[in-house]
Design a protein around this motif. Structure first.
Motif, short mmCIF file in Angstrom:
data_model
loop_
_atom_site.label_atom_id
_atom_site.label_comp_id
_atom_site.label_asym_id
_atom_site.label_seq_id
_atom_site.Cartn_x
_atom_site.Cartn_y
_atom_site.Cartn_z
N GLY A 217 -10.59 3.77 2.37
CA GLY A 217 -10.22 3.72 3.87
C GLY A 217 -9.74 4.74 4.49
O GLY A 217 -9.01 5.65 3.62
N ALA A 218 -10.03 4.92 5.56
CA ALA A 218 -9.51 6.14 6.36
C ALA A 218 -9.73 6.36 7.77
O ALA A 218 -10.21 5.15 8.39
CB ALA A 218 -10.44 7.51 5.83
N GLN B 285 3.50 7.81 4.39
CA GLN B 285 3.18 8.71 5.82
C GLN B 285 4.38 8.46 6.72
O GLN B 285 5.00 9.78 7.05
CB GLN B 285 2.06 7.91 6.40
CG GLN B 285 0.64 8.08 5.99
CD GLN B 285 -0.42 7.59 6.98
OE1 GLN B 285 -0.10 7.67 8.04
NE2 GLN B 285 -1.34 6.53 6.43
N ARG C 243 0.32 -6.74 -4.80
CA ARG C 243 -0.31 -8.02 -4.05
C ARG C 243 -0.18 -8.92 -4.74
O ARG C 243 -0.55 -9.10 -5.79
CB ARG C 243 -1.70 -7.53 -3.22
CG ARG C 243 -1.33 -6.29 -2.33
CD ARG C 243 -2.66 -6.03 -1.83
NE ARG C 243 -2.78 -4.73 -1.15
CZ ARG C 243 -3.86 -4.15 -0.40
NH1 ARG C 243 -4.69 -4.83 -0.12
NH2 ARG C 243 -3.34 -2.87 0.19
N THR D 41 -5.04 3.63 11.97
CA THR D 41 -5.86 4.70 12.39
C THR D 41 -6.83 4.06 13.62
O THR D 41 -7.10 2.92 13.78
CB THR D 41 -6.68 5.09 11.10
OG1 THR D 41 -7.17 3.71 10.45
CG2 THR D 41 -6.07 5.80 10.16
N GLN E 22 -2.48 3.23 -5.80
CA GLN E 22 -3.31 4.01 -4.95
C GLN E 22 -2.95 5.17 -4.75
O GLN E 22 -1.68 5.67 -5.05
CB GLN E 22 -2.90 3.18 -3.46
CG GLN E 22 -3.51 1.66 -3.11
CD GLN E 22 -3.42 1.27 -1.87
OE1 GLN E 22 -2.41 1.85 -1.11
NE2 GLN E 22 -4.10 0.30 -1.46
N ALA F 273 -5.75 10.33 8.06
CA ALA F 273 -5.27 9.65 6.71
C ALA F 273 -6.33 8.94 6.08
O ALA F 273 -7.27 8.69 6.61
CB ALA F 273 -4.12 8.75 7.13
N PHE F 274 -5.98 8.84 4.73
CA PHE F 274 -6.96 8.02 3.88
C PHE F 274 -6.05 7.26 2.62
O PHE F 274 -4.84 7.65 2.58
CB PHE F 274 -7.93 8.79 3.32
CG PHE F 274 -7.47 9.99 2.51
CD1 PHE F 274 -7.16 9.91 1.28
CD2 PHE F 274 -7.31 11.36 3.06
CE1 PHE F 274 -6.70 10.99 0.55
CE2 PHE F 274 -6.90 12.41 2.47
CZ PHE F 274 -6.47 12.15 1.11
N GLY F 275 -6.87 6.19 2.07
CA GLY F 275 -6.04 5.48 1.42
C GLY F 275 -7.03 5.03 0.10
O GLY F 275 -8.15 4.72 0.67
N GLU G 77 -2.59 7.71 -1.35
CA GLU G 77 -2.76 7.88 0.07
C GLU G 77 -2.74 9.43 0.41
O GLU G 77 -2.10 10.21 -0.37
CB GLU G 77 -1.40 7.37 0.72
CG GLU G 77 -1.37 7.24 2.11
CD GLU G 77 -1.69 6.06 2.63
OE1 GLU G 77 -2.15 5.13 1.94
OE2 GLU G 77 -2.12 5.96 3.98
N SER H 74 0.48 3.54 2.10
CA SER H 74 0.42 4.17 3.79
C SER H 74 2.07 4.34 4.06
O SER H 74 2.18 5.34 5.00
CB SER H 74 -0.14 3.30 4.48
OG SER H 74 -1.47 3.11 4.06
N HIS I 239 0.83 -1.15 0.07
CA HIS I 239 0.08 0.03 0.10
C HIS I 239 1.10 1.32 0.00
O HIS I 239 2.06 1.15 0.07
CB HIS I 239 -0.93 -0.06 1.16
CG HIS I 239 -0.43 -0.17 2.50
ND1 HIS I 239 -1.04 -0.23 3.68
CD2 HIS I 239 0.75 -0.39 2.91
CE1 HIS I 239 -0.11 -0.46 4.69
NE2 HIS I 239 0.94 -0.76 4.23
N1 DAH Z 1 -3.59 1.26 3.02
C1 DAH Z 1 -5.01 0.68 3.31
C2 DAH Z 1 -4.90 -0.54 2.33
O1 DAH Z 1 -4.06 -0.31 1.43
C3 DAH Z 1 -5.55 1.78 2.88
C4 DAH Z 1 -6.05 2.78 3.84
C5 DAH Z 1 -6.88 2.83 4.87
C6 DAH Z 1 -5.04 3.94 4.01
C7 DAH Z 1 -6.79 3.70 5.98
C8 DAH Z 1 -5.10 4.89 5.11
C9 DAH Z 1 -6.19 4.92 6.01
O2 DAH Z 1 -4.38 5.89 5.06
O3 DAH Z 1 -6.21 5.47 6.82
O4 DAH Z 1 -5.95 -1.02 2.55
#
Ligand code: DAH
Length: 337
Positions: free
Chosen positions: A282-283, A174, A195, A251, A208, A305-307, A210, A171, A169
């Motif tokens: 997702g966040a 970050q 993956r 998170t 993705q 954060a979100f992705g 982020e 992430s 991912h």
């Molecule tokens: N990294 C997660 C994934 O690949 C996605 C994600 C979810 C990123 C929540 C985030 C977060 O920064 O807060 O499934």
């Protein structure tokens, strides 16, 4: 004086057989050059009997002017002819159709990626980067996913070695950014992730984006505001947005974000599996443990954060039901965008 008429005659004879520019050049030297016939005649002027001198001088000058004019005329004529010949030999058919090179265009994934980046840039987010071959530490540990933690099962990881993975991912960016700089931060990190998974909705490589924001007073409402603005710009002003409680190790609290199904307007269809909603990202609020890993004081700072998956978003936006179409590179598919 007597040989002046024959001089003119010999010039006429010679000039009439001139066919090329270099011939006329030779003729000019022969008659008008420093040692040319006419020049020599003029040089001889002082030796002429003074009584005849004016008439002689006039006669030679007349011949000189005549020859000069003739040479200029012939030269102009030859140049004109040469130019016409070159036009014919270098003829260009401007009615011939050109060779068509079809212009390339952005791949749909790249297009949506740019669109997402533009929207967040307009909100003041900067773009961050990280490596695709990543340390286990950044991909998992520092995101509060310890070794042997069941959360690792969520992501089918390609291992390079015990400590090195293909990032699963975006992430980890970050962690890398927060390690390097103190808050305030407002960053998105678009990129490739990997993956070990393949079917109609999964490919071993996908994209993705982020995003995260850290400052002293960031609340969940900030996350909602930013994501709602993003969704309304990306889809439409009227697209409903829903936050559903969820779990991510990095998170707390965590949420999954849904949008009202854009295919059935929320009435229920095959794409949304009759639920009326589509999950798009997702966040959550960045976990205090994550802040501890990067040396931020969780009492002072907070952040969200979100992705999101770019392929999934693109499939939803354009109603595509097989993710593999993006990577087969069949032009019949790609040209539709
Ligand atoms: N990294 C997660 C994934 O690949 C996605 C994600 C979810 C990123 C929540 C985030 C977060 O920064 O807060 O499934």
């Amino acid at each position: 004086m007597e040989d002046l008429p024959s001089l003119k005659e010999s010039f006429l004879r010679e000039s009439s057989s001139v066919r090329a520019l270099h011939d006329i050049q030779a003729l000019r030297v022969k008659y008008l050059g420093k040692r040319g016939i006419v020049t020599e005649k003029l040089k001889a002027l002082p030796t002429v009997d003074p009584a005849q001198r004016p008439a002689y001088g006039r006669a030679v000058n007349e011949i000189k002017q005549y020859i000069e004019a003739e040479i200029a005329r012939i030269e102009a004529h030859l140049r004109e002819e040469e130019y016409r010949k070159s036009l014919l030999s270098e003829a260009l058919d401007v009615t011939l159709p050109g060779k068509y090179t079809p212009p390339g265009r952005e791949h749909p994934i790249q297009h949506v990626l740019s669109e997402i980046t533009d929207i967040f840039s307009s909100m003041g987010f900067e773009v961050g980067e990280g490596p695709e071959v990543e340390l286990d530490y950044y991909n998992f540990e520092a995101l509060n996913i310890p070794k042997n933690h069941p959360a690792r099962d969520m992501q089918d990881t390609f291992y390079i070695s015990d400590d090195v993975v293909l990032r699963t991912h975006t992430s980890p960016v970050q962690i890398r950014v927060m390690e390097m700089r103190p808050p305030p931060l407002k960053v998105i990190a678009p990129g490739k992730v990997y993956r070990c998974d393949a079917d109609v909705s999964h490919t071993p490589m996908f994209h993705q984006v982020e995003g995260f924001m850290v400052d002293t007073d960031i609340a969940f409402s900030d996350l909602k505001g930013v994501l709602e603005l993003f969704i309304h710009t990306m889809f439409s002003e009227r697209t409903p947005v829903r936050f559903r409680p969820s779990f991510f190790p990095f998170t707390e609290p965590s949420a999954e974000v849904d949008i009202g199904c854009i295919f059935c307007s929320g009435n229920g269809c095959r794409v949304c599996k009759q639920s009326g909603w589509l999950e798009i990202l997702g966040a959550g609020m960045i976990h205090p443990k994550v802040f501890e890993y990067v040396g931020y004081d969780p009492e002072t700072f907070s952040g969200f954060a979100f992705g999101m998956g770019v392929e999934r978003l693109t499939m939803l936006k354009y109603g595509i039901d097989d993710i593999r179409l993006f990577f087969e590179n069949d032009l019949r598919f790609l040209r539709q965008f």
